[in-house]
Design an enzyme around this catalytic site. Sequence first.
Site, PDB file in Angstrom:
ATOM      1  N   THR A  79       0.880  -1.134   0.017  1.00 56.87           N
ATOM      2  CA  THR A  79      -0.030  -0.074  -0.172  1.00 56.87           C
ATOM      3  C   THR A  79       0.902   1.185  -0.134  1.00 56.87           C
ATOM      4  OG1 THR A  79      -2.043  -1.166   0.978  1.00 56.87           O
ATOM      5  CG2 THR A  79      -1.730   1.507   1.231  1.00 56.87           C
ATOM      6  N   HIS A 208       4.490 -10.102   3.036  1.00 65.05           N
ATOM      7  CA  HIS A 208       3.549 -11.124   3.551  1.00 65.05           C
ATOM      8  C   HIS A 208       2.545 -11.928   2.753  1.00 65.05           C
ATOM      9  CE1 HIS A 208      -0.514  -9.061   3.496  1.00 65.05           C
ATOM     10  NE2 HIS A 208       0.065  -8.152   3.132  1.00 65.05           N
ATOM     11  N   CYS A 331     -22.698  -9.551   1.746  1.00 68.04           N
ATOM     12  CA  CYS A 331     -22.575  -9.853   3.195  1.00 68.04           C
ATOM     13  C   CYS A 331     -21.384 -10.102   4.096  1.00 68.04           C
ATOM     14  CB  CYS A 331     -23.701 -10.868   3.409  1.00 68.04           C
ATOM     15  SG  CYS A 331     -25.574 -10.505   3.158  1.00 68.04           S
TER      16      CYS A 331
END
Lengths: 407, 125
Positions: A79, A208, A331
């Site tokens: 990121t 990672h 959901c």
Amino acid sequence: MSDIKLPIYLDYSATTPIDPRVAAKMAECLTIEGNFGNPASRSHSFGWTAEAAVDRARQQVADLINADPREIVWTSGATESDNLAIKGAAHFYRKKGNHIITMKTEHKAVLDTCRQLEREGFDVTYLDPRENGLLDLETLKAATTDQTILISIMHANNEIGVIQDIEAIGEFAREKRIIFHVDAAQSTGKVDIDLEKLKVDLMSFCAHKSYGPKGVGALYVRRKPRVRLEAQMHGGGHERGMRSGTLATHQIVGMGEAFQIAREEMATENERIRMLRDRLYNGLNTMEEVYVNGDLDHRIAGNLNISFNFVEGESLIMALRDLAVSSGSACTSASLEPSYVLRALGRNDELAHSSIRFTIGRFTSAEEIDYTVELVRAAVKKLRDLSPLWDMYKDGIDLNSVEWVAH
Amino acid sequence: MAYSEKVLDHYENPRNVGVLEDDRSVGTGMVGAPACGDVMKLQIKVNGDGIIEDAKFKTYGCGSAIASSSLVTEWVKGKSLDEAAEIKNTQIAEELALPPVKIHCSVLAEDAIAAAIDNYRNKNQ
């Protein structure tokens, strides 16, 4: 069956466990007996030893991608690398133009960074993929203008695992003298990356997803032809001024070791993982109304993103509590929106709701895959027996012809 | 998502799953939309005294949607149509301890009861 440990981890694209060989190297860089010094300390051996460890790791990362170690900038993860690459290049080259091109299926780290640049006055084009998730080079060419300064296209997609043709995109970008950034968080150790050949200017990595620690990543910044960036993090001028902040020796050593193992073992590992993925796919695709999301050939070995029509994803995940998988269903997300990646493929919302991402990795066994196939088949059958949509499908009713009461 | 034990129980062992043979004594309600991720089909069988003597459901949706519809099939049985119509989504949500993001599932279950009753009444005007 008795030797299978539950739940079975099939979410390797979310994160991977640290390889024990990596953890052992990291542990050597923590305590008073170990290599704990600040790599920036120039006045004593603690600093020199730490710096040597960081240099070794830099070489290990560079070796995996066939780059020069001086082209590697350490960051906190993909990121941050994406932010530094995109904002850094956009800010540095804004006098040349204000147009950026990316894709709708990019990771949020790229999309939200581009949104921020839009707020700063840049124009951003978000390209649609083809139905198989791959970018059509002609679409990219058509979107390019004389104002375009940056193209950001990911290597392997995190949700559907498809691999973009960064070689062809790079050739085009270089010809047009446009900076080309690639988010490669999901592709290290899975796809060969040769930056001597690829015309990529900036490439984001993290540890990672490749059996290294969380919290560390790197940005490749090409030296020839040289790419300039405006720093986003200011401080002690570390990493040639591109990213200040004390280097986290243990994290960096972990990333280096993980990338070295990736380089040495990726050929055999990918073959084994592909075999397991195919075993999973063959076990599931004999059911009716099962659809693979994204191209099956241009795809990393460990990814199977598959939709079970007429079954809702979250209820399926509930039935699969012995499996750690993820879903594109609304959901399971805080926003109640189904996966934007699957929607960008033009999949209808129902198929997005009923999608499950299985990602297989280094520690997955064939027994686990066989058990997974059994569990999934039983769960899908149970939920279809509960599903009014399945009954309608079996009665030959076209669900698109029904007037639903949306809510 | 952490679900209550009641939701898990209804999800694991849904009550009254099935389809009633359609005739004048049966009211069918189907609410929701596949694109929204949930569709409930609720059927009630009403006897000569106007009492709901049987109820069946089928639901496409998340665990809360399945549990909500399973629960209301239990609740409507033995009730008159007017009594059944009084079941409120808040009671369903409370009974199942639904988290706030799942309240719409209980609303859908209330809508399903109303739709089934309407359908029965339209057939028997």
